[in-house]
Design a protein around this motif. Structure first.
Motif, PDB file in Angstrom:
ATOM      1  N   ALA A 179       5.717 -10.911  -9.588  1.00 27.76           N
ATOM      2  CA  ALA A 179       5.060 -10.356  -8.407  1.00 27.76           C
ATOM      3  C   ALA A 179       5.796 -10.836  -7.158  1.00 27.76           C
ATOM      4  O   ALA A 179       6.257 -11.978  -7.097  1.00 27.76           O
TER       5      ALA A 179
ATOM      6  N   LEU B   9       6.541 -12.110  -3.335  1.00 23.18           N
ATOM      7  CA  LEU B   9       5.885 -13.106  -2.488  1.00 23.18           C
ATOM      8  C   LEU B   9       4.955 -12.413  -1.504  1.00 23.18           C
ATOM      9  O   LEU B   9       5.289 -11.361  -0.950  1.00 23.18           O
ATOM     10  N   LYS B  10       3.809 -13.011  -1.269  1.00 22.89           N
ATOM     11  CA  LYS B  10       2.870 -12.465  -0.288  1.00 22.89           C
ATOM     12  C   LYS B  10       3.398 -12.775   1.114  1.00 22.89           C
ATOM     13  O   LYS B  10       4.136 -13.745   1.308  1.00 22.89           O
ATOM     14  N   PRO B  11       3.024 -11.957   2.091  1.00 22.64           N
ATOM     15  CA  PRO B  11       3.515 -12.168   3.456  1.00 22.64           C
ATOM     16  C   PRO B  11       3.259 -13.586   3.985  1.00 22.64           C
ATOM     17  O   PRO B  11       4.108 -14.151   4.673  1.00 22.64           O
ATOM     18  N   ALA B  12       2.109 -14.151   3.650  1.00 23.39           N
ATOM     19  CA  ALA B  12       1.808 -15.518   4.117  1.00 23.39           C
ATOM     20  C   ALA B  12       2.789 -16.524   3.531  1.00 23.39           C
ATOM     21  O   ALA B  12       3.208 -17.466   4.211  1.00 23.39           O
ATOM     22  N   THR B  13       3.193 -16.327   2.289  1.00 23.01           N
ATOM     23  CA  THR B  13       4.147 -17.233   1.649  1.00 23.01           C
ATOM     24  C   THR B  13       5.520 -17.077   2.286  1.00 23.01           C
ATOM     25  O   THR B  13       6.211 -18.070   2.542  1.00 23.01           O
TER      26      THR B  13
END
Length: 95
Positions: A60, A62-66
């Motif tokens: 998956a 990376l999420k924007p926060a990461t």
């Protein structure tokens, strides 16, 4: 060298491994275990480099926060945008 003949139609993989383990002497088992460990290590290194699961499916994203946290944090250039890598210390230890 020990020989072992196995009929795959009659035995499951678990049974095959147990049968092989019972028939092999200690040096042969050590050789097989080392070869298997080396193979698995290579598969793990390849999976991390490709950022894919063993079945080939991509990890998956990376999420924007990461991504923002990594951008604002002092991280290794090698692991800046890498999934499952933060500082790069662990991956660098295998070089």
């Amino acid at each position: 060298m020990a020989n072992l003949e196995v009929n795959l139609d009659r035995l499951t993989s678990d049974t095959i491994l147990r049968a092989a383990a019972l028939r092999l002497d200690r040096p042969a088992k050590t050789t097989i275990y080392r070869a298997w460990a080396n193979y698995l290590e290579g598969e793990i290194v390849s999976a991390f480099a490709a950022e894919r699961a063993p079945n080939g499916q991509p990890w998956a994203a990376l999420k924007p926060a990461t991504v923002a946290r990594k951008r604002n944090r002092k991280t290794s250039p090698r692991s800046k945008n890498k999934i499952l890598q933060d500082t790069g210390t662990l991956v660098a230890s295998s070089d």
